[in-house]
Design an enzyme around this catalytic site. Structure first.
Site, PDB file in Angstrom:
ATOM      1  N   HIS A  52      -5.240   0.116  -2.400  1.00  0.00           N
ATOM      2  CA  HIS A  52      -5.629  -1.255  -2.056  1.00  0.00           C
ATOM      3  C   HIS A  52      -5.116  -2.186  -3.139  1.00  0.00           C
ATOM      4  CE1 HIS A  52      -9.252  -0.432   0.857  1.00  0.00           C
ATOM      5  NE2 HIS A  52      -8.071  -0.123   1.375  1.00  0.00           N
ATOM      6  N   ASP A  62      -9.802   0.784   7.968  1.00  0.00           N
ATOM      7  CA  ASP A  62      -9.707   2.156   7.456  1.00  0.00           C
ATOM      8  C   ASP A  62     -10.565   3.097   8.292  1.00  0.00           C
ATOM      9  OD1 ASP A  62      -7.982   1.459   5.423  1.00  0.00           O
ATOM     10  OD2 ASP A  62      -9.602   1.118   3.970  1.00  0.00           O
ATOM     11  N   GLU A 111       0.838  -1.195   0.000  1.00  0.00           N
ATOM     12  CA  GLU A 111       0.000   0.000   0.000  1.00  0.00           C
ATOM     13  C   GLU A 111       0.874   1.246   0.000  1.00  0.00           C
ATOM     14  OE1 GLU A 111      -3.086   0.528   2.828  1.00  0.00           O
ATOM     15  OE2 GLU A 111      -4.031  -1.402   2.432  1.00  0.00           O
ATOM     16  N   HIS A 147      -4.739   6.362   0.089  1.00  0.00           N
ATOM     17  CA  HIS A 147      -3.930   5.149   0.125  1.00  0.00           C
ATOM     18  C   HIS A 147      -4.431   4.210  -0.946  1.00  0.00           C
ATOM     19  CE1 HIS A 147      -7.252   3.733   2.731  1.00  0.00           C
ATOM     20  NE2 HIS A 147      -6.820   2.507   2.552  1.00  0.00           N
TER      21      HIS A 147
HETATM   22 ZN   LIG Z   1      -7.570   0.676   3.160  1.00  0.00          ZN
END
Ligand SMILES: [Zn+2]
Length: 146
Positions: free
Chosen positions: A88, A99, A23, A86
């Site tokens: 995935h 999250d 990530e 961010h």
């Molecule tokens: Zn996430």
């Protein structure tokens, strides 16, 4: 709604491709809604290192010291933190319970890009709404790429 220029939009998606299969994470800087129109405007993005080296494929965390530095540098340019992003890797662009638990900036945008086999796919944004930690929720919002 989140308003972002093509350049910054491309930059945050590219970041996710570069860190794949891990990530990526970073900060969105710009202007919070000036009145009740609810539009957050992104004028720059700042990359952050992912401190979650233990499981960097499904967790992300921004070093608080790094966040303070990004916030200070933004303020010098007249920018506020308006959100976070961010990626995935090989997972949908939907927020996870983790999250939500890790999101603390009510009124900010949380942008998630799914990166499939190394290529950025869907990018979604969610506003952290609510009165605080006890009833916070991530609500889907529109992204306008200008
Ligand atoms: Zn996430």
């Amino acid at each position: 709604m989140l308003k972002i220029r093509r350049k910054e939009y491309a930059a945050l998606r590219q970041h996710g491709e570069e860190t794949y299969p891990h990530e990526c994470c970073g900060v969105l800087l710009g202007q919070m809604p000036a009145n009740d129109n609810g539009v957050r405007t992104v004028t720059s993005v700042a990359r952050a290192g992912n401190t979650r080296t233990d499981s960097a494929h499904n967790r992300y965390n921004i070093d608080p010291k790094e966040l303070i530095r990004i916030q200070r540098e933004g303020r010098e340019r007249g920018e506020d933190i308006v959100g976070f992003y961010h990626s995935h890797p090989d997972h949908p662009a939907q927020w996870s319970p983790t999250d939500l638990a890790d999101a603390h900036w009510v009124g900010c945008s949380y942008v998630i890009t799914s990166v499939e086999k190394g290529k950025a796919a869907l990018t979604n944004s969610f506003e952290l709404a609510g009165d605080g930690e006890d009833d916070k929720k991530l609500v889907a919002e529109k992204i306008e790429v200008a």
